[in-house]
Write a protein that holds these residues in place. Sequence first.
Motif, mmCIF file in Angstrom:
data_model
loop_
_atom_site.group_PDB
_atom_site.id
_atom_site.type_symbol
_atom_site.label_atom_id
_atom_site.label_comp_id
_atom_site.label_asym_id
_atom_site.label_seq_id
_atom_site.Cartn_x
_atom_site.Cartn_y
_atom_site.Cartn_z
ATOM 1 N N VAL A 179 -2.099 -3.553 -11.154
ATOM 2 C CA VAL A 179 -3.333 -4.171 -10.648
ATOM 3 C C VAL A 179 -3.233 -5.694 -10.588
ATOM 4 C CG1 VAL A 179 -4.902 -2.301 -11.246
ATOM 5 C CG2 VAL A 179 -4.377 -4.076 -12.947
ATOM 6 N N ASN A 180 -2.421 -6.300 -11.460
ATOM 7 C CA ASN A 180 -2.289 -7.760 -11.408
ATOM 8 C C ASN A 180 -1.507 -8.228 -10.190
ATOM 9 O OD1 ASN A 180 -0.041 -6.544 -13.053
ATOM 10 N ND2 ASN A 180 0.755 -8.628 -12.893
ATOM 11 N N LYS A 181 -0.876 -7.287 -9.462
ATOM 12 C CA LYS A 181 -0.160 -7.630 -8.237
ATOM 13 C C LYS A 181 -1.044 -7.486 -6.995
ATOM 14 C CE LYS A 181 3.920 -8.403 -10.082
ATOM 15 N NZ LYS A 181 4.552 -9.740 -10.045
ATOM 16 N N PHE A 182 -2.248 -6.955 -7.179
ATOM 17 C CA PHE A 182 -3.181 -6.839 -6.060
ATOM 18 C C PHE A 182 -3.663 -8.240 -5.692
ATOM 19 C CE2 PHE A 182 -3.041 -2.473 -6.945
ATOM 20 C CZ PHE A 182 -3.764 -1.757 -5.996
ATOM 21 N N TYR A 183 -3.523 -8.616 -4.434
ATOM 22 C CA TYR A 183 -3.997 -9.923 -3.990
ATOM 23 C C TYR A 183 -5.514 -9.998 -4.192
ATOM 24 C CZ TYR A 183 -5.338 -13.709 -0.855
ATOM 25 O OH TYR A 183 -5.883 -14.858 -0.331
ATOM 26 N N GLY A 184 -5.977 -11.037 -4.861
ATOM 27 C CA GLY A 184 -7.401 -11.208 -5.109
ATOM 28 C C GLY A 184 -7.836 -10.800 -6.509
ATOM 29 N N ILE A 185 -6.945 -10.133 -7.255
ATOM 30 C CA ILE A 185 -7.249 -9.795 -8.643
ATOM 31 C C ILE A 185 -6.543 -10.812 -9.535
ATOM 32 C CG2 ILE A 185 -6.970 -8.095 -10.491
ATOM 33 C CD1 ILE A 185 -7.351 -5.898 -8.497
ATOM 34 N N GLY A 186 -7.314 -11.711 -10.107
ATOM 35 C CA GLY A 186 -6.753 -12.764 -10.942
ATOM 36 C C GLY A 186 -6.542 -12.312 -12.376
ATOM 37 N N LYS A 187 -6.159 -13.261 -13.230
ATOM 38 C CA LYS A 187 -5.831 -12.955 -14.624
ATOM 39 C C LYS A 187 -7.027 -12.382 -15.380
ATOM 40 C CE LYS A 187 -2.135 -16.369 -15.187
ATOM 41 N NZ LYS A 187 -1.690 -17.575 -15.950
ATOM 42 N N VAL A 188 -8.209 -12.967 -15.157
ATOM 43 C CA VAL A 188 -9.400 -12.522 -15.896
ATOM 44 C C VAL A 188 -9.774 -11.096 -15.516
ATOM 45 C CG1 VAL A 188 -11.854 -12.942 -16.276
ATOM 46 C CG2 VAL A 188 -10.269 -14.873 -16.167
ATOM 47 N N THR A 189 -9.792 -10.813 -14.202
ATOM 48 C CA THR A 189 -10.148 -9.466 -13.757
ATOM 49 C C THR A 189 -9.088 -8.459 -14.167
ATOM 50 O OG1 THR A 189 -11.334 -10.389 -11.851
ATOM 51 C CG2 THR A 189 -10.750 -8.063 -11.745
ATOM 52 N N ALA A 190 -7.816 -8.849 -14.073
ATOM 53 C CA ALA A 190 -6.729 -7.951 -14.478
ATOM 54 C C ALA A 190 -6.854 -7.612 -15.968
ATOM 55 C CB ALA A 190 -5.382 -8.581 -14.183
ATOM 56 N N ALA A 191 -7.187 -8.606 -16.782
ATOM 57 C CA ALA A 191 -7.347 -8.372 -18.222
ATOM 58 C C ALA A 191 -8.505 -7.409 -18.484
ATOM 59 C CB ALA A 191 -7.576 -9.697 -18.940
ATOM 60 N N ILE A 216 -9.776 -0.844 -0.981
ATOM 61 C CA ILE A 216 -8.450 -1.419 -0.787
ATOM 62 C C ILE A 216 -7.368 -0.565 -1.418
ATOM 63 C CG2 ILE A 216 -8.033 -2.940 -2.794
ATOM 64 C CD1 ILE A 216 -7.865 -3.917 0.931
ATOM 65 N N VAL A 217 -7.667 0.088 -2.542
ATOM 66 C CA VAL A 217 -6.671 0.931 -3.195
ATOM 67 C C VAL A 217 -6.422 2.202 -2.390
ATOM 68 C CG1 VAL A 217 -8.186 2.335 -4.663
ATOM 69 C CG2 VAL A 217 -5.890 1.680 -5.491
ATOM 70 N N ARG A 218 -7.295 2.478 -1.441
ATOM 71 C CA ARG A 218 -7.122 3.600 -0.524
ATOM 72 C C ARG A 218 -6.559 3.146 0.826
ATOM 73 N NH1 ARG A 218 -10.797 4.616 -4.214
ATOM 74 N NH2 ARG A 218 -11.095 6.774 -4.929
ATOM 75 N N GLY A 219 -6.122 1.888 0.881
ATOM 76 C CA GLY A 219 -5.502 1.369 2.099
ATOM 77 C C GLY A 219 -6.480 1.037 3.192
ATOM 78 N N ILE A 220 -7.757 0.893 2.837
ATOM 79 C CA ILE A 220 -8.796 0.671 3.842
ATOM 80 C C ILE A 220 -9.248 -0.788 3.812
ATOM 81 C CG2 ILE A 220 -11.100 1.328 4.635
ATOM 82 C CD1 ILE A 220 -10.630 4.034 3.163
ATOM 83 N N GLN A 221 -8.994 -1.503 4.883
ATOM 84 C CA GLN A 221 -9.497 -2.867 5.057
ATOM 85 C C GLN A 221 -9.631 -3.124 6.544
ATOM 86 O OE1 GLN A 221 -6.981 -6.296 4.729
ATOM 87 N NE2 GLN A 221 -8.482 -7.432 3.526
ATOM 88 N N GLY A 239 -2.594 0.993 -9.463
ATOM 89 C CA GLY A 239 -3.464 1.413 -8.379
ATOM 90 C C GLY A 239 -3.964 2.839 -8.583
ATOM 91 N N LEU A 240 -3.103 3.695 -9.128
ATOM 92 C CA LEU A 240 -3.509 5.081 -9.375
ATOM 93 C C LEU A 240 -4.656 5.134 -10.380
ATOM 94 C CD1 LEU A 240 -3.056 8.076 -8.882
ATOM 95 C CD2 LEU A 240 -1.328 8.055 -10.698
ATOM 96 N N ASP A 241 -4.568 4.312 -11.438
ATOM 97 C CA ASP A 241 -5.664 4.252 -12.419
ATOM 98 C C ASP A 241 -6.951 3.780 -11.752
ATOM 99 O OD1 ASP A 241 -3.901 4.967 -14.470
ATOM 100 O OD2 ASP A 241 -3.372 2.869 -14.861
ATOM 101 N N LEU A 281 0.457 1.695 -3.039
ATOM 102 C CA LEU A 281 -0.721 1.168 -3.727
ATOM 103 C C LEU A 281 -0.938 1.852 -5.074
ATOM 104 C CD1 LEU A 281 -3.191 0.840 -0.712
ATOM 105 C CD2 LEU A 281 -2.267 -1.038 -2.090
ATOM 106 N N GLU A 282 -0.654 3.136 -5.152
ATOM 107 C CA GLU A 282 -0.839 3.857 -6.407
ATOM 108 C C GLU A 282 0.115 3.356 -7.493
ATOM 109 O OE1 GLU A 282 -0.496 7.991 -5.534
ATOM 110 O OE2 GLU A 282 -2.463 8.118 -4.547
ATOM 111 N N SER A 283 1.306 2.936 -7.097
ATOM 112 C CA SER A 283 2.300 2.486 -8.079
ATOM 113 C C SER A 283 2.195 0.991 -8.372
ATOM 114 C CB SER A 283 3.717 2.796 -7.572
ATOM 115 O OG SER A 283 3.998 2.065 -6.379
ATOM 116 N N LEU A 284 1.388 0.268 -7.599
ATOM 117 C CA LEU A 284 1.310 -1.189 -7.742
ATOM 118 C C LEU A 284 0.490 -1.575 -8.980
ATOM 119 C CD1 LEU A 284 2.165 -3.762 -6.084
ATOM 120 C CD2 LEU A 284 -0.155 -3.762 -5.156
#
Length: 360
Positions: free
Chosen positions: A183-195, A230-235, A205-207, A178-181
Amino acid sequence: MELQGPFKKIIHVDMDAFYASVEQLDFPELRGKPLAVGGSEKRGVVSAASYEARKFGVKSAMSGVLAKQKCPTLIFVKPRFDRYKEISTKIREIFYDYTDLVEPLSLDEAYLDVTENKKGNPSASLLAQEIRDRIWEELELRASAGISINKFLAKVASDINKPNGQKTIHPSEVLPFLESLPVNKFYGIGKVTAAKMHNLGIFSGLDLKKKTLPELTRLFGKSGNHYYHIVRGIQHSEVKPDRIRKSIAAERTFSENISSEIYMLERLEIIAVELEKRMKKSKTKGKTVTLKIKYGDFSQQTRSKTLSQFIDAKADFMPIIKELLYQDALKDSVRLLGISFSNLDTEKRSPVWVQLRFDF
């Protein structure tokens, strides 16, 4: 810091180019050729594209005109949703041989909780491989899979080795993954949020993990809480065999744009008949009626009204649709109209797949 178990074993199965693959299965002359389901060379929108077409940049939700420009040899075929649903049912029967905890997301993907499974196999990775093998052997269709400790990670993983592959994210790998992923590859984060995240210096993910919960909540509202965990693996979202239906809808794309409100009302009458059938069949009523309008330039508008009582009859909601249509002037000619009900009257739902109708 390590995640604390015990951990669930979740598989996300995602069929590869499902609609297009079914067409190539049923019609051998289409195999190996760039194919688009839905849309047309002059009208409509692509519902699905074969991998041969994707190499040219053709993808779902793209206009047929643009798709043809990108791939001049592209073949368009009309969608056959009854056939796709028939195949989807057979795929689901395979899933149920392994677990009853199956949550369909659509005709071509589903979550499976195999923490406790009917095969008594402790390896979710081996189960995923076996399921994919069976889909190929019994149906001659390819599937990809993601395996991990929760639905979010399984969904992300299933996209990594597509097509016809799988990826397991072991509990010990979750946090570094998750730290190396990006953010635009996170499921649920679209283009607008990623931008927006990129503008804030959040690229990985680390940022994201460096931001506090109050910071993320201030920046992203309720979603900030989701990102923090989610970035901490908690769901903790469970695989739900009976998904809650939040809305019921019917819509239609027209072969030619229409600008006359009289013609629009005629089309809406037809759409309303179909929606009433769906409401009656599901024994569902709703309070919020929404009119969906998509214009010739592909921009979209919705107009809604919430009532004090639940309704399901066309005679009751069609006057509201007429009122919503005339509520404001239309900005352009219209290519699609739709009607939907939300704020429904019952909690127990079964999965629903809303199928877009295309005129050719």
